[in-house]
Scaffold this active site. Sequence first.
Site, PDB file in Angstrom:
ATOM      1  CG  ASP A 193      -1.435  -4.512   3.267  1.00  0.00           C
ATOM      2  OD1 ASP A 193      -1.303  -5.289   2.319  1.00  0.00           O
ATOM      3  OD2 ASP A 193      -0.698  -4.585   4.279  1.00  0.00           O
ATOM      4  CB  ALA A 221       2.890   1.963  -4.693  1.00  0.00           C
ATOM      5  CE  LYS A 222       1.402  -3.287   1.429  1.00  0.00           C
ATOM      6  NZ  LYS A 222       0.945  -4.499   0.732  1.00  0.00           N
ATOM      7  N   GLY A 223       1.756   1.834   1.169  1.00  0.00           N
ATOM      8  CA  GLY A 223       1.640   2.944   2.104  1.00  0.00           C
ATOM      9  C   GLY A 223       1.460   2.422   3.508  1.00  0.00           C
ATOM     10  CB  VAL A 237       7.525   3.356  -0.650  1.00  0.00           C
ATOM     11  CG1 VAL A 237       8.700   2.953  -1.541  1.00  0.00           C
ATOM     12  CG2 VAL A 237       8.054   3.914   0.665  1.00  0.00           C
TER      13      VAL A 237
END
Length: 442
Positions: A168, A127-129, A82
């Site tokens: 992360d 953003a992040k995944g 995202v």
Amino acid sequence: MSLDNRCGHTEVQNEQKCCDSSLPEQNHSYANMLKVLDACAEKLGVCWDDYVPLRYPERELTVSIPVEMDDGHVKVFTGYRVQHSSVRGPCKGGLRYSSDVDLDEVRTLAALMTWKCAVVNIPYGGAKGGVQCDPTKLSSQELMRITRRYTAMILPLIGPEKDIPAPDVNTNAQIMGWIMDTYSAFKGFTVPGVVTGKPVEIGGSLGREDATGRGVLFTINQIALKKGIDLNKASFAVQGFGKVGEAIARLLYQEGYRVVAISDISGGIYKEDGLDILDLSNYVKKNPSHLIEGYKAEGISSLANQELLTLGVDILVPSARENQITEDNAGDIKAKIIVEAANGPTTPEADQILNEKGITVVPDILSNAGGVVVSYLEWVQNIQCLMWDEKKVNSFLQEIMERSFQEVWEFHEQNKVPMREAAYMLALDRTIKARKIRGNFP
Ligand code: GLU
């Protein structure tokens, strides 16, 4: 004055706010984030039209990841990336592997990255995944195949100028190395700047591994100065003993500070005159489960995770997962100061209780920003083909963390708002200003 009234579009906005079921705010954790954000936007007195685009993630991708498992059968995993905002620069944020990852969580964490990068004023959006999987049940080869296929699936979205993943929860330097290699294979040349938190051998930065923990340490030093706490006499409890929690506890211990309690998913340990963190770290490294379970040392007693959160310590450092401090336990918290090292460890309801109790909370988007700050320094080195020594990296990190803390602290004092609101308001103000300068396209 309410946000809805300010630009004279009251009816349309109310309808849009309540009735569009595709809005991310219908989901739980994103909705919580929006609640905080809306309140901050209102306090800032910004125009709704300038603010409303920032309530929506810019781009979201859900991918399926078919992977051949070691026993020969094919399993399909689900992954997400995202991009919440690219207003202030390329999107930036980690990638987590966990069974409970879902779009709502990734979307929320992507937005947190936007605000985090804005608070510390580095030229990135957020953003992040995430990949829905249980890494404890996967072999290293399976992890590699998941990572490579996930990278291939999100390839159109990522790149040094577009979106730069990083470690992360449950991801590490090796996984970043596979991402870098897969991306480079598709491009036909080596692109170190596509990912940060890589092994140093392939362009990772010295100082990146401990960066989040070191940033938390700088934050603790700053808040102690403001609150007149003598850290040599203070007691600390650290929830979580993974990448971040272990580094924080170790750095505190190396400073000579007294960490009295540590916990992880296997339980917790307590020692009134301070735990030997180096000994504990060595034990966890060697323990096949990488957990503190089974650790024995003189004078330690065991305690439950919940007990750790409510210990009468000076400084509590939640360094595990989100939603740990809730309305159910916030009333029992006795720490004077909470420094959030995890992302989103405190629910909004709990936050309110802590504020009423006069407990100072240094918010995640400020206190745990050390990781992304050194990611930024890694990316800067990569795109310029530079290699800095660790002293230089740590001194940049210290400068950025102290400057950011000071800015949030001043905003908090001048506007008489809790530090979390101050951090969000500063971040929003910077992002909205950037949007206004760029304008609406078309
Ligand atoms: N995952 C870390 C965070 O939540 C680091 C992100 C990055 O370095 O891009 O801040």
